[in-house]
Enzyme design. Sequence first.
Site, PDB file in Angstrom:
ATOM      1  N   CYS A  80       0.757  -1.168  -0.052  1.00 57.84           N
ATOM      2  CA  CYS A  80       0.140   0.057   0.048  1.00 57.84           C
ATOM      3  C   CYS A  80       1.144   1.426   0.071  1.00 57.84           C
ATOM      4  O   CYS A  80       2.111   1.361   0.582  1.00 57.84           O
ATOM      5  CB  CYS A  80      -0.784   0.022   1.367  1.00 57.84           C
ATOM      6  SG  CYS A  80      -1.478  -1.506   1.599  1.00 57.84           S
ATOM      7  N   LYS A 108       2.889  -9.487   4.430  1.00 54.69           N
ATOM      8  CA  LYS A 108       2.930  -9.856   2.780  1.00 54.69           C
ATOM      9  C   LYS A 108       3.907  -8.996   1.788  1.00 54.69           C
ATOM     10  O   LYS A 108       3.755  -7.943   1.899  1.00 54.69           O
ATOM     11  CB  LYS A 108       1.334  -9.802   2.380  1.00 54.69           C
ATOM     12  CG  LYS A 108       1.043 -10.306   1.043  1.00 54.69           C
ATOM     13  CD  LYS A 108      -0.353 -10.557   0.709  1.00 54.69           C
ATOM     14  CE  LYS A 108      -0.422 -11.435  -0.472  1.00 54.69           C
ATOM     15  NZ  LYS A 108      -2.085 -11.668  -0.706  1.00 54.69           N
TER      16      LYS A 108
END
Length: 306
Positions: free
Chosen positions: A131, A167
């Site tokens: 992100c 992740k």
Amino acid sequence: MPNVDMSVTLAGMTMKNPICVASGTYGFGREYGQFYDLSELGGICAKGLTLHRREGNPAPRIAETPMGILNSVGLQNPGVDAFIAEELPFLRQYDVKVIANISGNTPEEYGIMCEKLSEAGVDMIEVNISCPNVKAGGLAYGTRPELAAEVTQVAKAHAGKVPVMVKLSPNVTDITEIARAVEDGGADAVSLINTLRGMRIDVNTHRPILKMNTGGMSGPAVLPVAVRMVWEVSQAVKIPILGMGGVSRGEDAAQLMLAGATAVAVGTAMFADPFAPLKVRDELSHIAAKQGLERVAQLTGGVKPW
């Protein structure tokens, strides 16, 4: 079924088998639950959550590619509070480990979500660091070691006793550098790989097929990249790995485990066959039995490089 112990332990979380479903490919399990008992799975990585509800990106946001798909769904989700109130009770009906996947634009958002999910009682939190960090000019957390470490530290500080798995993005020069950074930041495990950035263009209109121009590529075509990166990361860190990327057969899962993964996630394959995770599990069991293994966990890290 062969007499093979299929249980594995990932960062202290014991699963009945090493097969998870990847975040963003399974929703919250309701649709797939119409095909089979969700308790058949080892774990469910729920759809990515943000602090507040998101509608996602405009369509078209999915496009086929040779041996895979591109997506730019944009994290459409009901928000973390709605997940806790409506989806978590549904998932808790089943004997399956629930892994909540979270995305944030600031470290503070990650912290708030970890606190909420920890109190709600999920089994593990998967932190998506692909992100953009609004405070760092939109640079993705997963592309800079210091940013990856910072968000990992915040997540761990607010997750209580719930293990935190980070992740990793494959869209970096050296994924082991990021893996070491999140391990130093306190991560209990890592999952990899996230999607590879890709693009398709309509040669007649000269427009990108996806409205957001580029998207994340997943599917069978990315398996060799995933296997290579899992192998590299397994040699760089001591924490366990959830391997994913292009898994559609038991042999694919076995490759990721041999490369160093403790458990494996199935994703895009389910769009063609909802039963893919169960088939992968059963095929993996037969592979282990054929090789004379008592436990499927014996595959992990078993590669013999030349």
